[in-house]
Design a protein around this motif. Structure first.
Motif, mmCIF file in Angstrom:
data_model
loop_
_atom_site.group_PDB
_atom_site.id
_atom_site.type_symbol
_atom_site.label_atom_id
_atom_site.label_comp_id
_atom_site.label_asym_id
_atom_site.label_seq_id
_atom_site.Cartn_x
_atom_site.Cartn_y
_atom_site.Cartn_z
ATOM 1 N N UNK A 1 -4.347 -4.239 -3.975
ATOM 2 C CA UNK A 1 -4.413 -5.239 -2.314
ATOM 3 C C UNK A 1 -5.138 -4.557 -1.271
ATOM 4 N N UNK A 2 -4.696 -3.413 -1.430
ATOM 5 C CA UNK A 2 -5.083 -2.347 0.394
ATOM 6 C C UNK A 2 -6.458 -2.314 0.587
ATOM 7 N N UNK A 3 -7.060 -2.507 -0.760
ATOM 8 C CA UNK A 3 -8.756 -2.876 0.054
ATOM 9 C C UNK A 3 -9.267 -3.592 0.373
ATOM 10 N N UNK A 4 -8.708 -4.810 -0.384
ATOM 11 C CA UNK A 4 -8.786 -6.418 0.145
ATOM 12 C C UNK A 4 -8.537 -6.541 1.899
ATOM 13 N N UNK A 5 -7.429 -6.140 2.386
ATOM 14 C CA UNK A 5 -6.854 -5.661 3.446
ATOM 15 C C UNK A 5 -8.233 -5.329 4.124
ATOM 16 N N UNK A 6 -8.228 -4.508 3.678
ATOM 17 C CA UNK A 6 -9.661 -3.408 4.785
ATOM 18 C C UNK A 6 -10.527 -3.899 5.202
ATOM 19 N N UNK A 7 -10.967 -4.204 3.632
ATOM 20 C CA UNK A 7 -12.493 -5.382 3.729
ATOM 21 C C UNK A 7 -12.205 -6.684 4.777
ATOM 22 N N UNK B 1 -14.570 6.105 10.832
ATOM 23 C CA UNK B 1 -13.266 5.926 10.512
ATOM 24 C C UNK B 1 -13.329 5.426 9.185
ATOM 25 N N UNK B 2 -13.779 6.011 7.570
ATOM 26 C CA UNK B 2 -14.343 5.186 6.306
ATOM 27 C C UNK B 2 -13.056 4.422 5.553
ATOM 28 N N UNK B 3 -11.788 5.259 5.937
ATOM 29 C CA UNK B 3 -10.591 3.707 5.858
ATOM 30 C C UNK B 3 -9.643 3.573 6.216
ATOM 31 N N UNK B 4 -8.893 1.915 6.238
ATOM 32 C CA UNK B 4 -8.474 1.776 7.728
ATOM 33 C C UNK B 4 -6.750 2.115 7.391
ATOM 34 N N UNK B 5 -6.223 2.360 6.155
ATOM 35 C CA UNK B 5 -5.106 2.952 5.832
ATOM 36 C C UNK B 5 -4.544 1.879 5.072
ATOM 37 N N UNK B 6 -3.447 1.463 5.887
ATOM 38 C CA UNK B 6 -2.627 0.008 5.049
ATOM 39 C C UNK B 6 -3.238 -0.864 5.893
#
Length: 344
Positions: free
Chosen positions: A49-55, A170-175
């Motif tokens: 879900x975290x990956x989906x929110x980031x996308x 910034x390649x990771x948007x965290x939560x």
């Protein structure tokens, strides 16, 4: 689970792991004969879900005028025309359904690896890296989201061109969690789980969560704390809190108590003071948001204009001119000696 060279997810072929995050692994990969970054979520619904929110957040930011090179560019994982709008790919691997996204490839390496090779960066480079990272977080805040998991592993740095100017992505948007507000103007976030960030990267208000409306009390100043963690490590060559995952509770207690070792950087006292202010135990004592960090650092005149670190070698053009003159003189001397031998 970490994939190896040659592993495939559909038509994506893994080249090598780039960085292992708390919720995913980022790989260099090949997709349709193009180099890309492949981000694969660790097993578990929270990570997926975290990956989906980031996308979804990246798509939102890319569709506005605020698109900036400090954030990655999504690439569709599917080639079929009716699937172009899909942001997240899924594929079976070893009897397991894997969730992943693709980013356009950019040059660079994780900041944590840069710091291992060069523990003490030039101060102007430190300022510029922090400005670009804060600018990326400001875009996230502008979309009414919070990161809440900042660390050197979330950042790619590329020293561009002959000048070696640091460029940040910034390649990771965290939560990538939505910032919400209660009726009494307190902010909170919904998508929180204790293992979202390493103990040494947890702000006091997250290490000891204040439950508000079923969420965790947090705001833009929580991400300011995360930026402070990165700036502190850039200045001190060591993180303010241990990254030891075995005994997390003592680390949480130090964070909650605000026990940060003072920075011994009298040579750059204004920016050292700023780093400690960003790590203040009380969120209200920190700068208000990421944009304020950009303004504060620019006020110190550190990192304002990325310049070349002075070199002991002259510029290449001057070296070529000197070499040409030396060769010309050598030729003339040889010519004179030849003429002299003829007439002697």
């Amino acid at each position: 689970m970490v994939l190896a060279y040659g592993d495939r997810l559909g038509d994506v072929e893994v080249v090598r792991p780039l960085v292992v995050l708390r919720s995913a692994v980022i790989y260099e990969a090949i997709h349709l004969q193009q180099r890309v970054f492949l981000k694969v979520a660790h097993p578990g619904q929270d990570n997926e879900h975290r990956l989906i929110r980031e996308a979804e957040l990246l798509q939102k930011l890319q569709s506005t005028a605020n698109q900036r090179p400090v954030l990655p560019t999504l690439v569709s994982p599917y080639t079929r025309a009716n699937a172009q709008a899909r942001l997240v790919g899924r594929a079976m691997l070893s009897d397991q359904l894997v969730t992943y996204t693709l980013f356009a490839h950019i040059p660079g390496e994780p900041l944590q690896d840069v710091l291992k090779k060069h523990p003490q960066l030039w101060i102007d480079h430190i300022g510029w890296i922090t400005i670009e990272l804060a600018s990326a977080i400001a875009l996230v805040h502008g979309a009414q989201h919070l990161h809440l998991a900042l660390g050197p592993e979330s950042v790619l740095v590329h020293f561009a061109g002959d000048q070696g100017v640091p460029r940040v992505t910034l390649v990771d948007l965290g939560l990538a969690t939505t910032l919400r507000q209660t009726t009494d103007n307190r902010t909170y976030v919904e998508h929180w789980y204790r293992d979202a960030v390493r103990p040494g990267g947890t702000a006091p208000e997250l290490a000891s969560p204040t439950r508000v409306g079923g969420g965790v009390g947090a705001g833009t100043q929580t991400d300011v704390y995360g930026l402070g963690l990165v700036l502190y490590e850039l200045l001190a060559s060591t993180p303010p809190f241990s990254r030891n995952q075995i005994s997390a509770e003592p680390i949480y207690q130090r964070i909650i108590a605000g026990q940060v070792t003072p920075l011994m950087r009298a040579d750059v006292q204004p920016i050292a003071n700023l780093a400690l202010q960003m790590l203040a135990r009380n969120p209200s004592a920190r700068p208000i948001d990421a944009r304020a960090i950009v303004d504060e650092i620019k006020g110190t005149e550190i990192g304002m204009t990325p310049v070349v670190r002075p070199s002991r070698w002259p510029p290449p053009a001057r070296i070529f001119r000197i070499a040409a003159i030396v060769l010309l003189v050598a030729f003339l001397i040889a010519l004179l000696l030849s003429v002299r031998e003829i007439f002697v």
